[in-house]
Design an enzyme around this catalytic site. Structure first.
Site, PDB file in Angstrom:
ATOM      1  N   LYS A  66      56.435  12.553  23.747  1.00  0.00           N
ATOM      2  CA  LYS A  66      56.254  13.438  24.914  1.00  0.00           C
ATOM      3  C   LYS A  66      56.019  12.669  26.215  1.00  0.00           C
ATOM      4  CE  LYS A  66      54.585  17.561  22.508  1.00  0.00           C
ATOM      5  NZ  LYS A  66      53.497  18.513  22.273  1.00  0.00           N
ATOM      6  N   ASP A 102      53.928  23.542  26.610  1.00  0.00           N
ATOM      7  CA  ASP A 102      52.614  23.607  25.957  1.00  0.00           C
ATOM      8  C   ASP A 102      51.585  24.206  26.912  1.00  0.00           C
ATOM      9  OD1 ASP A 102      53.354  22.479  23.529  1.00  0.00           O
ATOM     10  OD2 ASP A 102      52.839  20.435  24.132  1.00  0.00           O
TER      11      ASP A 102
HETATM   12  P1  NDP Z   1      48.036  12.927  19.576  1.00  0.00           P
HETATM   13  O1  NDP Z   1      48.417  12.030  18.480  1.00  0.00           O
HETATM   14  O2  NDP Z   1      48.596  12.703  20.941  1.00  0.00           O
HETATM   15  O3  NDP Z   1      46.410  12.927  19.701  1.00  0.00           O
HETATM   16  C1  NDP Z   1      45.600  13.020  18.551  1.00  0.00           C
HETATM   17  C2  NDP Z   1      44.153  13.239  18.979  1.00  0.00           C
HETATM   18  O4  NDP Z   1      43.336  13.387  17.809  1.00  0.00           O
HETATM   19  C3  NDP Z   1      43.576  12.046  19.744  1.00  0.00           C
HETATM   20  O5  NDP Z   1      42.625  12.528  20.667  1.00  0.00           O
HETATM   21  C4  NDP Z   1      42.913  11.240  18.624  1.00  0.00           C
HETATM   22  O6  NDP Z   1      41.866  10.413  19.070  1.00  0.00           O
HETATM   23  C5  NDP Z   1      42.337  12.342  17.783  1.00  0.00           C
HETATM   24  N1  NDP Z   1      42.106  11.925  16.397  1.00  0.00           N
HETATM   25  C6  NDP Z   1      43.041  11.811  15.426  1.00  0.00           C
HETATM   26  N2  NDP Z   1      42.455  11.426  14.279  1.00  0.00           N
HETATM   27  C7  NDP Z   1      41.129  11.261  14.545  1.00  0.00           C
HETATM   28  C8  NDP Z   1      39.992  10.902  13.776  1.00  0.00           C
HETATM   29  N3  NDP Z   1      40.114  10.587  12.486  1.00  0.00           N
HETATM   30  N4  NDP Z   1      38.782  10.880  14.375  1.00  0.00           N
HETATM   31  C9  NDP Z   1      38.641  11.198  15.678  1.00  0.00           C
HETATM   32  N5  NDP Z   1      39.684  11.572  16.470  1.00  0.00           N
HETATM   33  C10 NDP Z   1      40.909  11.607  15.917  1.00  0.00           C
HETATM   34  O7  NDP Z   1      48.382  14.400  19.078  1.00  0.00           O
HETATM   35  P2  NDP Z   1      48.544  15.728  19.931  1.00  0.00           P
HETATM   36  O8  NDP Z   1      47.570  15.728  21.049  1.00  0.00           O
HETATM   37  O9  NDP Z   1      49.954  15.987  20.268  1.00  0.00           O
HETATM   38  O10 NDP Z   1      48.129  16.806  18.815  1.00  0.00           O
HETATM   39  C11 NDP Z   1      46.772  16.970  18.454  1.00  0.00           C
HETATM   40  C12 NDP Z   1      46.627  18.211  17.599  1.00  0.00           C
HETATM   41  O11 NDP Z   1      46.987  19.374  18.351  1.00  0.00           O
HETATM   42  C13 NDP Z   1      47.531  18.201  16.367  1.00  0.00           C
HETATM   43  O12 NDP Z   1      46.799  18.720  15.291  1.00  0.00           O
HETATM   44  C14 NDP Z   1      48.648  19.129  16.726  1.00  0.00           C
HETATM   45  O13 NDP Z   1      49.128  19.809  15.590  1.00  0.00           O
HETATM   46  C15 NDP Z   1      47.971  20.118  17.664  1.00  0.00           C
HETATM   47  N6  NDP Z   1      48.891  20.684  18.651  1.00  0.00           N
HETATM   48  C16 NDP Z   1      49.187  22.014  18.550  1.00  0.00           C
HETATM   49  C17 NDP Z   1      50.007  22.615  19.460  1.00  0.00           C
HETATM   50  C18 NDP Z   1      50.286  24.074  19.328  1.00  0.00           C
HETATM   51  O14 NDP Z   1      51.257  24.558  19.926  1.00  0.00           O
HETATM   52  N7  NDP Z   1      49.499  24.828  18.592  1.00  0.00           N
HETATM   53  C19 NDP Z   1      50.610  21.872  20.598  1.00  0.00           C
HETATM   54  C20 NDP Z   1      50.246  20.449  20.615  1.00  0.00           C
HETATM   55  C21 NDP Z   1      49.418  19.905  19.666  1.00  0.00           C
HETATM   56  P3  NDP Z   1      42.158   8.872  19.509  1.00  0.00           P
HETATM   57  O15 NDP Z   1      42.833   8.955  20.868  1.00  0.00           O
HETATM   58  O16 NDP Z   1      40.804   8.278  19.587  1.00  0.00           O
HETATM   59  O17 NDP Z   1      43.057   8.284  18.452  1.00  0.00           O
END
Ligand code: NDP
Length: 326
Positions: A66, A102
């Site tokens: 993205k 989004d």
């Molecule tokens: P990204 O990979 O860009 O971000 C993931 C986020 O989750 C980061 O803030 C990351 O933290 C955090 N994270 C992941 N694993 C851990 C962990 N074990 N402990 C702490 N923090 C964690 O993904 P997206 O932002 O695109 O997506 C995030 C969620 O939102 C997903 O579940 C996705 O399915 C959902 N989503 C849903 C949408 C919808 O239309 N309903 C639209 C977009 C997303 P760090 O930066 O520290 O790694």
């Protein structure tokens, strides 16, 4: 000529978007196919070049691409520019226009969650990835005056806050370190809590312990399922909602951008449900791990099932999720 719309991600094999978009094309008499393109980051520029061909109507873009798509398109809409992320591409001749649907998807979900109440002014956002960017921009444009972002890697939250500097100049937008005691004290001052981490997507993990969730919050989880987090929040007395409406409405907005037609929402919602019942785990994004096979760059999957858009990199291009350095 049958037109093509593609979802570009890595991996994309289980994407939910195919199910709802293909059904919408068929229902509305749009002669188009929705294809899943699994493209590693290195193959992204070639995929973008291919999109300029006459047979393409447009594309969806998902993680990890993205943010990387931003410099590859010819023009950005205000929302794509403001968030620094593109999830939908339309065409003007051979020119590619980058959108971020989004943002309206999130705003629709937020409006539903708030219902008849006055729109609150203070929110806590967990996470700082692509989804969180749409959430924060949506909250700013809804008139929120105080937004606190917590993220496992604080620097990523700080980068996001910096990115929104000018847009958020009139209000308080801050990144804070992920400590339970700090989250607890900030929750006491907030009205809205959004989980935009992927914690709970593939298991029963929850971003924060049930004990620190105060009653009467409005709680949204971007994950498209009833997570432990949502169950805990509901048990604490909060009003809760999952990521279904956001997913549905980002898809509906994209459909309208490509076709100029109103989206058949009921049908798309039904197809989402069916796809989830067919074994899908995630709404939009699934952490990439060692278990996920990476198909070769040229590989393309034609299909309309499932979800599974990979977490993989931060806005700054650094690995996250299962591929995280920590
Ligand atoms: P990204 O990979 O860009 O971000 C993931 C986020 O989750 C980061 O803030 C990351 O933290 C955090 N994270 C992941 N694993 C851990 C962990 N074990 N402990 C702490 N923090 C964690 O993904 P997206 O932002 O695109 O997506 C995030 C969620 O939102 C997903 O579940 C996705 O399915 C959902 N989503 C849903 C949408 C919808 O239309 N309903 C639209 C977009 C997303 P760090 O930066 O520290 O790694």
């Amino acid at each position: 000529m049958t037109k093509r719309v593609v979802l570009i991600g890595h991996p994309v094999a289980h994407s939910l978007s195919g199910a709802m978009q293909q059904a919408a094309f068929d229902d509305q008499g749009v002669d188009a196919t929705y294809e899943l393109w699994d493209r590693a980051p290195i193959a992204l520029p070639d995929a973008v070049t291919e999109l300029r061909g006459d047979d393409f109507l447009g594309a969806n873009v998902t993680i990890p691409h993205k943010e990387r798509m931003v410099p590859l398109v010819d023009r950005l809409t205000e929302e794509a520019h403001a968030t620094g992320a593109v999830n939908t591409i339309t065409k003007e001749g051979k020119r590619l226009i980058g959108h971020n649907t989004d943002v309206p998807g999130f705003r629709f979900a937020l409006d539903k969650l708030v219902g008849k109440q006055k729109m609150p002014r203070s929110a806590i956002v967990l996470g700082a990835g692509g989804g969180a960017r749409a959430v924060v921009f949506g909250l700013i444009t809804e008139g929120f005056q105080r937004i606190i972002v917590f993220n496992r890697h604080l620097h990523r939250a700080e980068s996001m806050v910096k990115h929104f500097g000018r847009t958020a100049a009139h209000m308080e937008l801050r990144a804070m370190p992920w400590h339970e005691s700090i989250i607890e004290s900030e929750l006491a001052k907030a009205k809205v809590l959004v989980n935009s981490t992927s914690i709970g997507l593939t298991d029963d993990a929850t971003p924060i312990p049930a004990e620190i969730i105060p009653p009467e919050l409005l709680v949204l989880d971007l994950i498209y399922k009833r997570t432990t987090f949502l169950r805990d929040a509901e048990a604490a007395g909060c009003t809760v909602s999952d990521g279904e409406l956001m997913l549905l409405h980002q898809g509906a907005a994209a459909f309208t951008l490509w076709t100029g037609k109103p989206a058949p929402l009921e049908l798309m919602q039904r197809k989402l449900h069916e796809a989830r019942e067919g074994g899908l785990r995630s709404a939009e994004g699934e952490p990439a791990g060692d278990a996920v096979a990476a198909p070769s760059a040229g590989e393309s999957t034609n299909g309309s099932s499932g979800t599974g858009e990979s977490s993989g990199e931060s806005a700054e291009g650094e690995p996250t999720g299962a591929a995280s350095p920590d």
